[in-house]
Design an enzyme around this catalytic site. Structure first.
Site, short mmCIF file in Angstrom:
data_model
loop_
_atom_site.label_atom_id
_atom_site.label_comp_id
_atom_site.label_asym_id
_atom_site.label_seq_id
_atom_site.Cartn_x
_atom_site.Cartn_y
_atom_site.Cartn_z
N PHE A 52 -1.25 -3.15 7.88
CA PHE A 52 -1.99 -3.95 8.87
C PHE A 52 -1.54 -5.41 8.85
O PHE A 52 -1.61 -6.12 9.86
CB PHE A 52 -3.50 -3.85 8.59
CG PHE A 52 -4.36 -4.33 9.73
CD1 PHE A 52 -4.84 -5.63 9.75
CD2 PHE A 52 -4.66 -3.48 10.78
CE1 PHE A 52 -5.62 -6.07 10.80
CE2 PHE A 52 -5.46 -3.92 11.84
CZ PHE A 52 -5.94 -5.22 11.86
N PHE A 109 10.55 -0.74 13.69
CA PHE A 109 9.39 -0.04 13.16
C PHE A 109 9.82 0.98 12.09
O PHE A 109 10.23 2.09 12.43
CB PHE A 109 8.65 0.66 14.32
CG PHE A 109 7.31 1.20 13.93
CD1 PHE A 109 7.06 2.57 13.95
CD2 PHE A 109 6.29 0.35 13.55
CE1 PHE A 109 5.82 3.08 13.59
CE2 PHE A 109 5.04 0.86 13.18
CZ PHE A 109 4.82 2.23 13.21
N PHE A 125 0.87 -1.19 0.00
CA PHE A 125 0.00 0.00 0.00
C PHE A 125 0.91 1.25 0.00
O PHE A 125 1.87 1.30 0.75
CB PHE A 125 -0.87 -0.02 1.27
CG PHE A 125 -2.16 0.76 1.15
CD1 PHE A 125 -2.16 2.14 1.19
CD2 PHE A 125 -3.37 0.09 1.02
CE1 PHE A 125 -3.34 2.85 1.09
CE2 PHE A 125 -4.56 0.79 0.94
CZ PHE A 125 -4.54 2.17 0.98
N ASP A 159 -7.33 11.12 2.80
CA ASP A 159 -8.78 11.14 3.10
C ASP A 159 -9.17 9.77 3.66
O ASP A 159 -10.28 9.30 3.50
CB ASP A 159 -9.59 11.44 1.83
CG ASP A 159 -9.22 10.46 0.72
OD1 ASP A 159 -9.71 10.61 -0.41
OD2 ASP A 159 -8.42 9.54 1.00
N THR A 160 -8.18 9.12 4.33
CA THR A 160 -8.45 7.77 4.83
C THR A 160 -9.18 7.85 6.16
O THR A 160 -8.72 8.52 7.08
CB THR A 160 -7.11 7.02 5.05
OG1 THR A 160 -6.45 6.99 3.81
CG2 THR A 160 -7.35 5.64 5.58
N HIS A 175 -9.79 5.27 8.21
CA HIS A 175 -9.25 4.41 9.27
C HIS A 175 -7.74 4.56 9.40
O HIS A 175 -7.05 3.62 9.75
CB HIS A 175 -9.66 2.96 9.06
CG HIS A 175 -9.29 2.37 7.74
ND1 HIS A 175 -9.82 2.80 6.56
CD2 HIS A 175 -8.41 1.40 7.41
CE1 HIS A 175 -9.33 2.09 5.58
NE2 HIS A 175 -8.45 1.24 6.05
N ALA A 183 3.82 2.56 4.81
CA ALA A 183 3.53 4.00 4.73
C ALA A 183 2.05 4.18 4.96
O ALA A 183 1.24 3.81 4.10
CB ALA A 183 3.95 4.53 3.37
O1 LIG Z 1 -0.17 0.44 4.59
C1 LIG Z 1 -1.23 1.05 4.53
N1 LIG Z 1 -2.41 0.37 4.56
C2 LIG Z 1 -3.59 1.02 4.51
N2 LIG Z 1 -4.73 0.30 4.52
C3 LIG Z 1 -4.75 -1.14 4.24
C4 LIG Z 1 -4.47 -1.97 5.49
O2 LIG Z 1 -3.08 -1.95 5.81
C5 LIG Z 1 -4.86 -3.43 5.24
O3 LIG Z 1 -4.12 -3.92 4.16
C6 LIG Z 1 -6.33 -3.58 4.94
O4 LIG Z 1 -7.08 -2.95 5.97
C7 LIG Z 1 -6.75 -5.05 4.83
O5 LIG Z 1 -6.43 -5.71 6.02
C8 LIG Z 1 -3.62 2.43 4.44
N3 LIG Z 1 -4.83 3.16 4.39
O6 LIG Z 1 -5.93 2.60 4.59
O7 LIG Z 1 -4.81 4.39 4.10
C9 LIG Z 1 -2.37 3.14 4.42
O8 LIG Z 1 -2.29 4.39 4.35
N4 LIG Z 1 -1.23 2.41 4.47
#
Ligand SMILES: O=c1[nH]c(NC[C@H](O)[C@H](O)[C@H](O)CO)c([N+](=O)[O-])c(=O)[nH]1
Length: 155
Positions: free
Chosen positions: A58, A114, A23, A86-87, A89, A81
């Site tokens: 995540f 980290f 991501f 506009d996220t 969560h 990152a």
């Molecule tokens: O690594 C990131 N994951 C993000 N979301 C995905 C998350 O890490 C998981 O892959 C997803 O929730 C599925 O488990 C992000 N945003 O939502 O903006 C982000 O900015 N960075």
């Protein structure tokens, strides 16, 4: 007095895993590049580095914990990152990544570093991925080397 400290020069035989979130890969690939170049500069053998890609920040902690528990690595570098933009969560992902990486290290007993950027916008992130604020991936790689050396030679 006995002072224990990790070395940045005795890197022979140290094994590293790098867990990278896809991501915002424009940013995370720059962080990875900085980390790999730093490992190279500090004579970490290319064969002693394993890179694992995951969808997002995540997903990083569970893979870091698994690699830590494998007993095959002296440190696990976690790269991601999380950008607010506009996220909705943002906080959930950022906080989960931080506590997740912390707990991966504590539960596996292997240092989990980290290297996950948490920024308000893309410009901030790029500044910290090789822009005018340096490269967080390179800095985290140095931390990984020191911690791997401390654990391998002193703990
Ligand atoms: O690594 C990131 N994951 C993000 N979301 C995905 C998350 O890490 C998981 O892959 C997803 O929730 C599925 O488990 C992000 N945003 O939502 O903006 C982000 O900015 N960075």
């Amino acid at each position: 007095t006995k002072h224990l400290i990790g070395s940045l020069t005795k890197t022979e035989g140290l094994k590293f895993a790098v867990v990278v979130a896809r991501f915002n890969e424009v940013v995370t690939n720059l962080l990875l590049e900085g980390a790999l170049e730093t490992f190279q500069r500090y004579s970490v053998d290319d064969d002693d580095i394993t890179v694992v890609k995951v969808p997002g920040s995540f997903e990083v902690p569970v893979v870091a914990q698994c690699l830590g528990k494998s007993g095959k690595f002296d440190a696990i570098l976690c790269i991601g990152a999380v950008i607010r933009g506009d996220t909705s969560h943002y906080d959930a992902v950022a906080n989960s990544a931080a506590s997740g990486v912390l707990n991966a290290g504590l539960s596996s007993g292997v240092p989990c570093i980290f290297g996950v950027l948490t920024c308000d916008d893309m410009e901030q992130a790029l500044n910290r991925a090789g822009g005018k604020s340096g490269n967080k991936g390179a800095e985290a790689a140095l931390t990984a080397i020191e911690m791997a050396s401390l654990f391998k030679h002193h703990l």
